[in-house]
Enzyme design. Structure first.
Site, mmCIF file in Angstrom:
data_model
loop_
_atom_site.group_PDB
_atom_site.id
_atom_site.type_symbol
_atom_site.label_atom_id
_atom_site.label_comp_id
_atom_site.label_asym_id
_atom_site.label_seq_id
_atom_site.Cartn_x
_atom_site.Cartn_y
_atom_site.Cartn_z
ATOM 1 N N PRO A 115 16.528 44.514 93.567
ATOM 2 C CA PRO A 115 16.863 44.388 92.203
ATOM 3 C C PRO A 115 15.444 44.560 91.214
ATOM 4 O O PRO A 115 14.924 43.448 90.509
ATOM 5 C CB PRO A 115 17.326 43.016 91.828
ATOM 6 C CG PRO A 115 16.754 42.242 92.900
ATOM 7 C CD PRO A 115 16.705 42.989 94.219
ATOM 8 N N CYS A 116 14.795 45.860 90.983
ATOM 9 C CA CYS A 116 13.448 45.845 90.247
ATOM 10 C C CYS A 116 14.001 45.612 88.713
ATOM 11 O O CYS A 116 13.200 45.576 87.967
ATOM 12 C CB CYS A 116 12.998 47.307 90.676
ATOM 13 S SG CYS A 116 14.123 48.712 90.176
ATOM 14 N N HIS A 117 15.169 45.702 88.423
ATOM 15 C CA HIS A 117 15.579 45.433 86.974
ATOM 16 C C HIS A 117 15.214 43.857 86.576
ATOM 17 O O HIS A 117 15.078 43.510 85.576
ATOM 18 C CB HIS A 117 16.897 45.445 86.877
ATOM 19 C CG HIS A 117 17.968 44.976 87.642
ATOM 20 N ND1 HIS A 117 18.045 45.273 88.793
ATOM 21 C CD2 HIS A 117 18.618 43.853 87.431
ATOM 22 C CE1 HIS A 117 19.234 44.217 89.369
ATOM 23 N NE2 HIS A 117 19.467 43.641 88.647
#
Length: 151
Positions: A115-117
């Site tokens: 989850p780089c967001h």
């Protein structure tokens, strides 16, 4: 390699499997619709995430990249649903410059699942390498009820 497409509120996503692991997730539509057990499991888990009934993915993942890229992706993967951290937080934990973390984050081959967001800049919201750019990042964070300043 095998791949298939799953349609979500965040756009159509292509899931790529290689040697019994998920190695990529990208925005778009695949010309193929392979149906391996792992791809079916990945589609189901992404649909559950999209529906708001899944917070943690349970899939074999393999980041094909440098050891540093893998270390950054491992740190990102550890960020819990609904939480955020900064590039600086990850940089401090890995004892590297925040800019290097930002570049590795932008090179994440399996967004959403890794989850780089959930990674923010020191001063707040930053870019996102997925389709829709920062608007998609905001949508993902809102979906997770993360970063109250965005909701």
């Amino acid at each position: 390699m095998f791949e298939t497409t799953v349609h979500t509120q965040f756009g159509s996503l292509v899931i790529v499997e290689k040697d019994d692991a998920i190695v990529a997730l990208r925005w778009g539509t695949s010309a193929r619709n392979d149906t391996t057990e792992l791809l079916k499991k990945a589609v189901r888990q992404i649909e559950e995430y999209d529906a708001g009934t899944r917070e943690v993915f349970d899939l074999p993942l393999r980041v094909e990249g440098s050891a540093f890229q893998r270390d950054v992706c491992d740190a990102i993967y550890a960020i819990r649903f609904g939480d955020t951290c900064t590039y600086g937080d990850i940089a401090k934990a890995l004892d590297v410059p925040a800019q290097a973390v930002g570049q590795a984050c932008g090179g994440n081959p399996i967004p959403i699942i890794i989850p780089c967001h959930r990674v923010m800049g020191a001063k707040g919201l930053t870019g996102f390498s997925g389709a829709g750019w920062v608007e998609t990042k905001v949508a993902l964070l809102r979906h997770e009820k993360a970063a109250g300043l965005l909701i």
